[in-house]
Enzyme design. Structure first.
Site, PDB file in Angstrom:
ATOM      1  N   PHE A   2       6.624   4.060   8.494  1.00 16.14           N
ATOM      2  CA  PHE A   2       5.817   2.917   8.905  1.00 16.14           C
ATOM      3  C   PHE A   2       4.857   3.573  10.086  1.00 16.14           C
ATOM      4  O   PHE A   2       4.502   2.852  11.160  1.00 16.14           O
ATOM      5  CB  PHE A   2       7.012   1.988   9.951  1.00 16.14           C
ATOM      6  N   CYS A 113      -3.349  -0.060   3.042  1.00 17.34           N
ATOM      7  CA  CYS A 113      -1.792  -0.284   3.151  1.00 17.34           C
ATOM      8  C   CYS A 113      -1.329  -1.673   2.810  1.00 17.34           C
ATOM      9  O   CYS A 113      -0.620  -2.014   2.130  1.00 17.34           O
ATOM     10  CB  CYS A 113      -1.292   0.496   4.538  1.00 17.34           C
ATOM     11  N   LYS A 116      -2.071  -3.213  -0.585  1.00 18.85           N
ATOM     12  CA  LYS A 116      -1.588  -2.329  -1.613  1.00 18.85           C
ATOM     13  C   LYS A 116      -0.160  -2.691  -1.824  1.00 18.85           C
ATOM     14  O   LYS A 116       0.494  -2.817  -2.609  1.00 18.85           O
ATOM     15  CB  LYS A 116      -1.860  -0.890  -1.648  1.00 18.85           C
ATOM     16  N   LYS A 176     -10.845  -1.876  10.541  1.00 20.90           N
ATOM     17  CA  LYS A 176     -10.241  -2.208  12.020  1.00 20.90           C
ATOM     18  C   LYS A 176     -10.909  -0.962  12.889  1.00 20.90           C
ATOM     19  O   LYS A 176     -11.330  -0.106  12.291  1.00 20.90           O
ATOM     20  CB  LYS A 176      -8.906  -2.110  11.893  1.00 20.90           C
TER      21      LYS A 176
END
Length: 285
Positions: A2, A113, A116, A176
Site C-alpha cells: 500500500f 497506481c 491502473k 502530484k
C-alpha cells in the site's frame, strides 16, 4: 503493498496495516517473521486467502478514487448552486465516519497506481459478470475525466472563447507534488488540450520534465507566466502557495488565475488585484 509514491520508505517501515494473502501456515509464519519489526509495533495484521488479499488492495485504491470523484462531483454541484466546496468538505471531514482526507476538490487523480488498479478491478468485475461494480468504477473514472475537461473549457471561456495565439502559463506538470511522475498527469492533460486549441502554453514544474513539443518548458515560475494572459495552478507544489501575488502580477499581461487545486489563498491573491477562479467556489466567478 500500500505504498504511496513519494512516501515508500515511510510506508514500508511504518505501515498502517499488513495484509497477508497465504495458502499455508508455513507461508503465514514466514511473512510474520519478515515483518516482525512492524508487527511488534502493533501494526494490524490481516491474514486471508489470495483472492481477498488482491481485492483488499484494489478496493482500497477504488475507495480513495471514489472519495476524490465524489468531492469533485459535489464541486460541480456547488458551482451550479452557488455553494463553496471547500467549506462543504471541511464540514464532512468533521464526521468521523467520513474523515477529511482525500476530500480535496480539483483536477482529480492521476499517476500510475489509482487509474491502473481501478481499471483492472473493473475488468475483473466484467469478467465475473459483476456489472454493478464495473458500472460504479466507470462512473468514478468519468467524473475524474470530466474535471480535466471542465478546467480546460473554463480556461478557454475566461479568455473569451478563443485561445489561438494567447499565452498561458501553467504551474505544475507532475500528477502530484513530491514526485517527477507525469504518468496520466491531469495538469499535462489540461495543458495539452489548451495547446491543441491554439494557445501558446508554457509549463513550469520544480521536478517533472515536460516531454511534449507542443508545450514549452519553462525553467522558472517567472518564465512560465511572463506576459501570460492567464495562469493556471494545476499541481499543488508548496512553492506555488508561497508565491507573492503582487510580484507575480508584475510579470503577467493580465492578473487572471485559475486555481485548479483550490489550494491558493484566495483573499491574498484577490487583494493583490487578481481575478482568481476556483471550481466549486461559485462566488469567485
Amino acid at each position: 503493498e500500500f505504498l504511496q509514491e513519494g512516501h515508500a520508505v515511510e510506508n514500508t517501515l511504518r505501515p498502517d496495516r499488513l495484509v497477508f494473502g497465504v495458502q499455508s501456515d508455513h507461508a503465514r509464519a514466514m511473512l510474520h517473521r519478515c515483518y516482525a519489526l512492524a508487527i511488534s509495533d502493533d501494526t494490524p495484521v490481516i491474514n486471508c486467502d489470495l483472492a481477498t488479499a488482491e481485492l483488499i488492495k484494489t478496493a482500497a485504491n477504488l475507495f480513495l478514487s471514489t472519495k476524490i470523484s465524489f468531492i469533485n462531483a459535489m464541486a460541480q454541484m456547488c458551482q451550479a448552486a452557488g455553494g463553496d466546496v471547500t467549506l462543504l468538505a471541511d464540514a464532512l471531514g468533521h464526521d468521523q465516519r467520513i474523515g477529511r482526507d482525500f476530500l480535496n476538490a480539483g483536477l482529480g487523480f492521476g499517476g500510475g497506481c489509482l487509474p491502473k488498479d481501478i481499471r483492472a478491478l473493473a475488468a475483473r468485475a466484467r469478467e465475473l459478470e459483476v456489472d454493478v461494480l464495473g458500472d460504479f468504477i466507470e462512473a468514478v473514472e468519468s467524473i475524474n475525466e470530466q474535471q480535466r475537461s471542465e478546467v480546460a473549457e473554463l480556461a478557454i471561456d475566461q479568455l473569451g472563447g478563443d485561445v489561438t495565439g494567447r499565452r498561458i502559463g501553467v504551474l505544475g506538470a507532475a500528477f502530484k507534488p513530491g514526485t517527477d511522475d507525469i504518468r496520466n498527469s491531469p495538469a499535462l492533460t489540461v495543458a495539452r488540450r489548451l495547446a491543441a486549441a491554439g494557445a501558446e502554453v508554457w509549463v513550469y514544474d520544480p521536478q517533472a520534465v515536460v516531454p511534449d513539443n507542443a508545450i514549452r518548458r519553462a525553467e522558472s515560475v517567472r518564465e512560465a507566466v511572463t506576459d501570460a494572459e492567464l495562469v493556471l495552478h494545476l499541481t499543488e507544489w508548496p512553492e506555488f502557495r508561497q508565491l507573492d501575488p503582487v510580484e507575480v502580477a508584475g510579470w503577467v499581461k493580465q492578473p487572471l488565475l485559475i486555481d485548479g487545486r483550490l489550494k491558493l489563498d484566495r483573499p491574498r491573491w484577490t487583494e493583490a488585484g487578481w481575478k482568481i477562479v476556483q471550481l466549486g467556489r461559485a462566488a469567485t466567478l
